[in-house]
Design an enzyme around this catalytic site. Structure first.
Site, short mmCIF file in Angstrom:
data_model
loop_
_atom_site.label_atom_id
_atom_site.label_comp_id
_atom_site.label_asym_id
_atom_site.label_seq_id
_atom_site.Cartn_x
_atom_site.Cartn_y
_atom_site.Cartn_z
N HIS A 125 40.82 1.05 54.91
CA HIS A 125 40.41 0.95 56.12
C HIS A 125 41.15 0.05 57.39
CE1 HIS A 125 37.44 3.88 56.13
NE2 HIS A 125 36.35 2.89 55.21
N ASP A 161 38.66 7.07 47.09
CA ASP A 161 36.96 7.29 48.28
C ASP A 161 36.10 8.12 48.81
OD1 ASP A 161 36.22 3.96 49.10
OD2 ASP A 161 35.66 5.20 50.48
N HIS A 163 35.35 7.70 51.26
CA HIS A 163 35.35 7.68 53.50
C HIS A 163 37.31 8.02 53.70
CE1 HIS A 163 32.28 4.82 52.81
NE2 HIS A 163 31.89 5.43 53.55
N ASP A 248 32.70 5.39 46.15
CA ASP A 248 31.17 5.80 46.63
C ASP A 248 31.22 7.35 46.88
OD1 ASP A 248 33.86 5.25 47.99
OD2 ASP A 248 33.11 4.42 49.85
ZN LIG Z 1 34.46 4.29 50.74
#
Ligand SMILES: [Zn+2]
Length: 343
Positions: A125, A161, A163, A248
């Site tokens: 991120h 991931d 995200h 995740d």
């Molecule tokens: Zn993540």
């Protein structure tokens, strides 16, 4: 025998993101314990080096790097509501980027066939001038930039991931030298990663997103790999593949609502390795991103490390089903797919 470098260090436990914060030191501790208990030939534990400031600056602005450095002089600094530092965060973040670099160097220079960097804080991120989503320096992006600086022209990042890796996408959005592909829960944090984020300028077509609704699991993920990621990857012909390996999207994870199992991670890793075997002699480096259920994290990490030790021509299991993901794949093929010569 396949040689796998495991790059990790207990100094990663020193970064403290706050009380009851999901991105906690135990994440790396359980991964180290798992790796040390693996009964697999060809594992080589390597200590990470720190990234140099010049290497961090491949992806981040000097003002931002100076700001992160300054946080090492205070007990805590809050970049946003969930991205906090401690005095050891800056040095851990240098060591996390350096861990990704150490892993890439081991594979690039031939000391290992593939590698897994078990690092924290995570990176995908992190933007050029901003920390967010538990991330400070973009470990994978820095490693990819290092490879491009060494003369490679086609580096691929596979980000599985939970995200979307908005930082990695942003850093390479206008580049045709880096193919960024991401599977992620959508809509979800951080909000980016729609089907129509496809890159810009000469990088148009080199950002490939597969946004998926909550509840999708192994059949849908593997179908996205088989019908979108692998065909575009084969057309790109990467010289090196990096994996933003977040766990995740596991069904047990408290932050997400996806349904991936250990077998799913094994099979995604197998597909990445198949592509690498076809295009670049198997050069794959995985770098830990998220994953917040300790048991799911260690079990999924084990599945990937065991897969990394197998010959790359193992048959792909779980023949694709997951029909409900087909509308997403079809729309991706119609949009970003038109920039590729897909056989
Ligand atoms: Zn993540």
């Amino acid at each position: 025998m396949v040689k796998t470098a495991i790059v990790t260090d207990r100094r990663y436990l020193k970064h403290f993101a706050g009380r009851a914060h999901p991105e906690r030191p135990e994440r790396v501790r359980v991964m180290i314990e798992m790796a040390e208990s693996l009964e697999r030939a060809g594992l080589d534990f390597c200590p990470p080096r720190e990234a140099t400031l010049e290497e961090i600056a491949l992806c981040h602005t000097s003002d931002y790097i100076a700001l992160v450095e300054k946080t090492s002089h205070v007990d805590r600094y809050d970049f946003d509501a969930d991205t906090h530092t401690s005095r050891d965060t800056y040095s851990a973040a240098l060591l996390a980027a350096g861990g990704a670099l150490t892993a890439v160097e081991a594979v690039f220079e031939g000391g290992a066939d593939n590698a897994f960097a078990i690092v924290r804080p995570p990176g995908h991120h992190a933007l050029p001038n901003r920390a967010m989503g538990f991330c400070f320096f973009n470990n994978v992006a820095i490693a990819a930039s290092w490879l491009l600086k060494r003369g490679l022209e086609r580096v691929m990042v596979v980000d599985w991931d939970l995200h979307h890796g908005n930082g990695t996408q942003d850093i390479f959005y206008k580049s045709k030298n880096l193919l960024y592909v991401s599977t992620h829960q959508y809509p979800h944090y951080p909000g980016t990663g729609s089907l129509y984020d496809m890159g810009a300028g000469e990088g148009i077509g080199y950002t490939v997103n597969a946004p998926m609704p909550a509840g999708f699991g192994d059949p849908e993920y593997l179908r996205v790999f088989d019908e979108l990621i692998l065909p575009i990857g084969r057309a790109f012909k990467p010289e090196f593949i990096l994996v933003s390996a977040g766990f995740d999207c596991h069904f047990r994870d408290p932050l997400g609502a996806m349904e991936v199992t250990e077998t799913g991670f094994e099979q995604m890793a197998r597909r990445v390795r198949r592509l690498a075997a076809e295009s670049c002699g198997g050069k794959v480096v995985a770098v830990l991103e998220g994953g917040y259920d300790l048991e799911a994290l260690a079990n999924s990490g084990r599945a990937v490390l065991e897969e990394f030790g197998r010959e790359a021509d193992e048959p792909l299991q779980n023949p694709p089903r997951g029909d409900r993901v087909m509308p997403i794949i079809e729309r991706a093929l119609q949009s970003v797919g038109k920039y590729w010569d897909l056989a």
